[in-house]
Design an enzyme around this catalytic site. Structure first.
Site, mmCIF file in Angstrom:
data_model
loop_
_atom_site.group_PDB
_atom_site.id
_atom_site.type_symbol
_atom_site.label_atom_id
_atom_site.label_comp_id
_atom_site.label_asym_id
_atom_site.label_seq_id
_atom_site.Cartn_x
_atom_site.Cartn_y
_atom_site.Cartn_z
ATOM 1 N N GLY A 1 -56.776 -46.906 84.059
ATOM 2 C CA GLY A 1 -57.417 -47.668 82.996
ATOM 3 C C GLY A 1 -56.906 -49.098 82.959
ATOM 4 O O GLY A 1 -56.401 -49.603 83.975
ATOM 5 N N GLN B 1 -59.767 -33.550 74.162
ATOM 6 C CA GLN B 1 -60.805 -34.436 74.713
ATOM 7 C C GLN B 1 -60.524 -34.871 76.146
ATOM 8 O O GLN B 1 -61.374 -35.423 76.823
ATOM 9 C CB GLN B 1 -60.929 -35.706 73.852
ATOM 10 C CG GLN B 1 -61.433 -35.443 72.463
ATOM 11 C CD GLN B 1 -61.016 -36.541 71.489
ATOM 12 O OE1 GLN B 1 -61.769 -37.448 71.212
ATOM 13 N NE2 GLN B 1 -59.811 -36.454 70.981
ATOM 14 N N ARG C 1 -68.270 -28.308 52.371
ATOM 15 C CA ARG C 1 -67.082 -29.166 52.536
ATOM 16 C C ARG C 1 -67.421 -30.498 53.204
ATOM 17 O O ARG C 1 -68.455 -30.628 53.860
ATOM 18 C CB ARG C 1 -66.064 -28.480 53.448
ATOM 19 C CG ARG C 1 -65.311 -27.380 52.770
ATOM 20 C CD ARG C 1 -64.362 -26.725 53.756
ATOM 21 N NE ARG C 1 -63.623 -25.661 53.095
ATOM 22 C CZ ARG C 1 -62.935 -24.722 53.734
ATOM 23 N NH1 ARG C 1 -62.907 -24.707 55.044
ATOM 24 N NH2 ARG C 1 -62.285 -23.805 53.059
ATOM 25 N N ASP D 1 -61.597 -43.609 77.073
ATOM 26 C CA ASP D 1 -61.859 -44.600 76.021
ATOM 27 C C ASP D 1 -63.056 -45.500 76.343
ATOM 28 O O ASP D 1 -63.593 -46.147 75.443
ATOM 29 C CB ASP D 1 -60.634 -45.495 75.802
ATOM 30 C CG ASP D 1 -59.383 -44.707 75.466
ATOM 31 O OD1 ASP D 1 -59.511 -43.556 75.020
ATOM 32 O OD2 ASP D 1 -58.277 -45.251 75.648
#
Ligand code: F6P
Length: 366
Positions: free
Chosen positions: A122, A293, A182, A147
């Site tokens: 990255g 993730q 909720r 990202d």
């Protein structure tokens, strides 16, 4: 002239698709160009110390040794997001100090007789790559990160998978939100960029998406919840990027450790606490997706993108086009100077089409 000797390494946080890049680069490098390819262990660690073993050390890669890894998450080479040789943390007399071991890396690069290195990483890894190029190393970059915050490429691989995982989580949480009336807040990664939050939130039908690029006010989020209840929708789904912050406030982060990036944590809990104060009768729950993730099998889109990047990287090395990073531009694979890729991060445009589209379908950004 003998065969080119090419190092390949993965740097920064792991991400789905790293193995697909390695597989493609090794196949094309060895079979088409006759390279000898050395897998460097744990980012630059295998170049800082040639005896580095954690657990296996640097290893020569062949098409046979990369067989079967296309669909595997993580990286067979290992990685690290705290091994910047220009700011390397060593323990001297019991104290942690930052040192510059970049000359040692250059010495080992020459000792290994490498013609070049493919660095898959990255923004941090590309910045390090750029500094090594200035010292005489031949580097080709491949843009990785969930990202999606690297400029100079339309998309990094890993992002699509992360969005898919976050979207699936939203689909599941909606069931509980609806059954229990909720408000569910879901914290997603992305550091200072709101790409994962924005895409997952739109794909998962979130009612509010809080991203770093648009500082929020709690009263606006509370209004969304109230309006939905008034209209008979007793539950709400709120996506909170880990880097989201209230207007005039700061990001939630742990204290920065020497040689490490500040760790973002707590944005969704902070928002939930504030909302609970404003709406004490409504149940709130927070789910932090975290590293879920980053793991697991890459999506088919990421497998294809990573494969295209790997092929392009090997071809760039073959034609001696060092200092370049593979990039996706308007649907085709191109190459851009690594220097351009690290010039500035790519963040969400608060006035851009994506945000406008989300607003048009009623999503609040707080
Ligand atoms: O850059 C990828 C990323 O997953 C960010 O989204 C997140 O803030 C960070 O890495 C987490 O890093 P670590 O694995 O060191 O906790």
């Amino acid at each position: 002239m003998g065969a080119k000797r090419v190092g390949i390494m993965t740097g920064g946080g792991d991400c789905p698709g790293l193995n697909a890049v390695i597989r493609a680069a090794v196949r094309v490098g060895c079979e088409r160009h006759g390279f000898e390819m050395l897998g460097i262990e744990d980012a630059t660690n295998g170049l800082i110390d040639l005896d580095y073993r954690s657990p296996s050390g640097n290893q020569w890669l062949t098409p046979a040794s990369v067989r079967g890894i296309l669909a595997r998450g993580g990286t067979i080479l290992g990685t690290s997001n705290k091994s910047d040789p220009f700011h390397f943390v060593a323990t001297v007399e019991g104290k942690k100090v930052e040192t510059d071991v970049s000359d040692r890396v250059m010495e080992n690069y020459r000792k290994l007789d490498l013609d070049g290195v493919i660095s898959i990483g990255g923004d941090g890894s590309m910045r390090i790559a750029k500094q090594f190029m200035d010292k005489g190393m031949n580097v080709v970059g491949v843009p990785k990160t969930i990202d999606n915050d690297l400029s100079a490429t339309d998309q990094t691989f890993g992002f699509d998978t992360a969005v898919q995982i976050a979207c699936e989580a939203l689909d599941r949480l909606r069931d509980t939100a609806e059954s229990h009336d909720r408000v569910m807040l879901v914290e997603v990664m992305g550091r200072d960029a709101g790409w994962i939050a924005l895409h997952a939130g739109m794909a998962g039908g979130a009612d509010a998406i809080l991203i770093p690029e648009i500082p929020y006010t709690l009263s606006a989020v509370a209004d969304v919840i109230k309006k939905r209840r008034a209209a008979g929708q007793f539950y709400s789904l709120i996506v909170v990027a880990e880097g989201a912050k209230p207007r005039g406030g700061q990001v939630c982060a742990l204290e920065k450790k020497l040689g490490e990036m500040p760790r973002l944590m707590g944005a969704a809990h902070r928002a939930a606490e504030g909302l609970s104060e404003a709406l004490p009768d409504i149940e709130m729950r927070v789910t932090v997706l975290g590293h879920i993730q980053r793991g697991g099998s890459p999506s088919s889109y990421d497998r294809v993108l990573a494969t295209r990047y790997g092929v392009a990287a090997a071809n760039l090395v073959a034609s001696g086009q060092y200092g370049m990073m593979t990039a996706l531009k308007g649907g085709s694979i191109q190459s851009v100077p690594i220097a351009d890729a690290v010039a500035e991060p790519k963040v969400v445009d608060p006035e851009g089409e994506l945000v406008r589209a989300a607003r048009e379908i009623g999503v609040s950004f707080g």
